[in-house]
Design a protein around this motif. Sequence first.
Motif, PDB file in Angstrom:
ATOM      1  N   LYS A  15       0.803  -1.223   0.000  1.00  0.00           N
ATOM      2  CA  LYS A  15       0.000   0.000   0.000  1.00  0.00           C
ATOM      3  C   LYS A  15       0.840   1.279   0.000  1.00  0.00           C
ATOM      4  O   LYS A  15       0.318   2.376   0.206  1.00  0.00           O
ATOM      5  N   ASP A  16       2.138   1.126  -0.216  1.00  0.00           N
ATOM      6  CA  ASP A  16       3.001   2.316  -0.290  1.00  0.00           C
ATOM      7  C   ASP A  16       3.018   2.831  -1.727  1.00  0.00           C
ATOM      8  O   ASP A  16       3.647   2.235  -2.605  1.00  0.00           O
ATOM      9  N   ALA A  17       2.321   3.925  -1.952  1.00  0.00           N
ATOM     10  CA  ALA A  17       2.176   4.471  -3.308  1.00  0.00           C
ATOM     11  C   ALA A  17       3.526   4.873  -3.909  1.00  0.00           C
ATOM     12  O   ALA A  17       3.744   4.723  -5.113  1.00  0.00           O
ATOM     13  N   THR A  18       4.432   5.370  -3.076  1.00  0.00           N
ATOM     14  CA  THR A  18       5.731   5.828  -3.580  1.00  0.00           C
ATOM     15  C   THR A  18       6.550   4.678  -4.158  1.00  0.00           C
ATOM     16  O   THR A  18       7.181   4.809  -5.205  1.00  0.00           O
TER      17      THR A  18
ATOM     18  N   ALA B  23      -0.344   2.943  -8.128  1.00  0.00           N
ATOM     19  CA  ALA B  23       0.057   3.942  -7.120  1.00  0.00           C
ATOM     20  C   ALA B  23      -1.054   4.962  -6.923  1.00  0.00           C
ATOM     21  O   ALA B  23      -1.368   5.358  -5.789  1.00  0.00           O
ATOM     22  N   GLU B  24      -1.672   5.380  -8.021  1.00  0.00           N
ATOM     23  CA  GLU B  24      -2.754   6.367  -7.958  1.00  0.00           C
ATOM     24  C   GLU B  24      -3.999   5.757  -7.303  1.00  0.00           C
ATOM     25  O   GLU B  24      -4.719   6.445  -6.573  1.00  0.00           O
ATOM     26  N   ASP B  25      -4.239   4.489  -7.545  1.00  0.00           N
ATOM     27  CA  ASP B  25      -5.378   3.803  -6.921  1.00  0.00           C
ATOM     28  C   ASP B  25      -5.203   3.707  -5.411  1.00  0.00           C
ATOM     29  O   ASP B  25      -6.162   3.863  -4.646  1.00  0.00           O
ATOM     30  N   VAL B  26      -3.960   3.429  -4.992  1.00  0.00           N
ATOM     31  CA  VAL B  26      -3.665   3.302  -3.561  1.00  0.00           C
ATOM     32  C   VAL B  26      -3.813   4.638  -2.851  1.00  0.00           C
ATOM     33  O   VAL B  26      -4.375   4.720  -1.760  1.00  0.00           O
TER      34      VAL B  26
ATOM     35  N   PHE C  39      -1.356  11.720  -4.827  1.00  0.00           N
ATOM     36  CA  PHE C  39      -0.352  11.784  -3.757  1.00  0.00           C
ATOM     37  C   PHE C  39       0.940  12.460  -4.184  1.00  0.00           C
ATOM     38  O   PHE C  39       1.701  12.947  -3.344  1.00  0.00           O
ATOM     39  N   TYR C  40       1.203  12.505  -5.508  1.00  0.00           N
ATOM     40  CA  TYR C  40       2.517  12.950  -5.961  1.00  0.00           C
ATOM     41  C   TYR C  40       2.383  13.522  -7.362  1.00  0.00           C
ATOM     42  O   TYR C  40       1.899  12.855  -8.277  1.00  0.00           O
ATOM     43  N   SER C  41       2.831  14.749  -7.526  1.00  0.00           N
ATOM     44  CA  SER C  41       2.704  15.416  -8.821  1.00  0.00           C
ATOM     45  C   SER C  41       3.417  14.639  -9.931  1.00  0.00           C
ATOM     46  O   SER C  41       2.943  14.573 -11.070  1.00  0.00           O
ATOM     47  N   LYS C  42       4.549  14.031  -9.601  1.00  0.00           N
ATOM     48  CA  LYS C  42       5.328  13.331 -10.618  1.00  0.00           C
ATOM     49  C   LYS C  42       4.613  12.076 -11.118  1.00  0.00           C
ATOM     50  O   LYS C  42       4.793  11.673 -12.268  1.00  0.00           O
TER      51      LYS C  42
END
Length: 307
Positions: free
Chosen positions: A200-203, A248-251, A255-258
């Motif tokens: 679950k870590d989007a990064t 990552a976006e689903d999680v 969360f992050y512009s990049k």
Amino acid sequence: MASAARLLSRGGCAVRTRLLWAAPKARLGWRRQVASGRSEVLEQSTFFRRGVAFSALSYLGYEAYILISHSSVVHADVKVNEVLDQADYLYGSGETEKLYQLLEQYKNSENAQLLWRLARASRDVAQLSQTSAEKKKQLIYEALDYATKALEKEKSCFSVHKWYAICLSDVGDYEGIKKKITNAFVIKEHFQKAIELNPKDATSLHLMGIWCYTFADMPWYQSKIAAALFSTPPSSTYEEALRYFQKAEDVEPNFYSKNLLFLGKTYMKLNNRKMALLWLSKAKERLSHTEEDKQVHKEAVELLNSL
């Protein structure tokens, strides 16, 4: 108070045990006084009392030492937790330089949680526009040192694996394309380990997407070097990269512009103009909090204009 009560209780038990064990000897000494005189009884009695007192005090002293040592460990843990809380607050506030100054005081620490945060802080300072090229290189290598030490101390933390992989990738920029490609397998392994430890870590998911995008987008001359180095060189596809960016976006949405930017760029590579416009517009409209956000905004605007 409870610990002190337990300590005294256990000390008392030790005294009682020793008294019961010694009692027969005391009675034996009393019988011998008929033949040997009263002095022998007194000597044995005095020795016995001193032995009991010494044993009890030694036991209590040892228990007190253990109690104090335990308190010191607890105090140390509390202090570390306070530093970690402060560090996470500064990171969340975007106070990059203050965070680095705080954590640099603990560069000789054996605590993996402090070390991976220091690796991240060193890298973040390296990325600042006012950081000179020479200082940036120094910080990048320092970051890898801290991340390596953190990995040696704790292999069950997803953040340790994630930041080790990031720092190893950064160092590749100073060691040539051969070294960078060689390290690619190790980097991928640690990103995958981070995802395994925390799905679950989007990064971590985003960074695995970056890895895939990089090798899907590798220039022909780098591909030739990779093929010369390995019978099976590192490779990937835009479709695989897209899956990681989307996951990552689903999680953690937005969360992050990049991640928004790379969703747009990947859809461009896949010739999906509609989805590329959607994600690049999101990257453009996202509020900028850091220098990286500003760079992402600038690139998103340029790509939108090109579309």
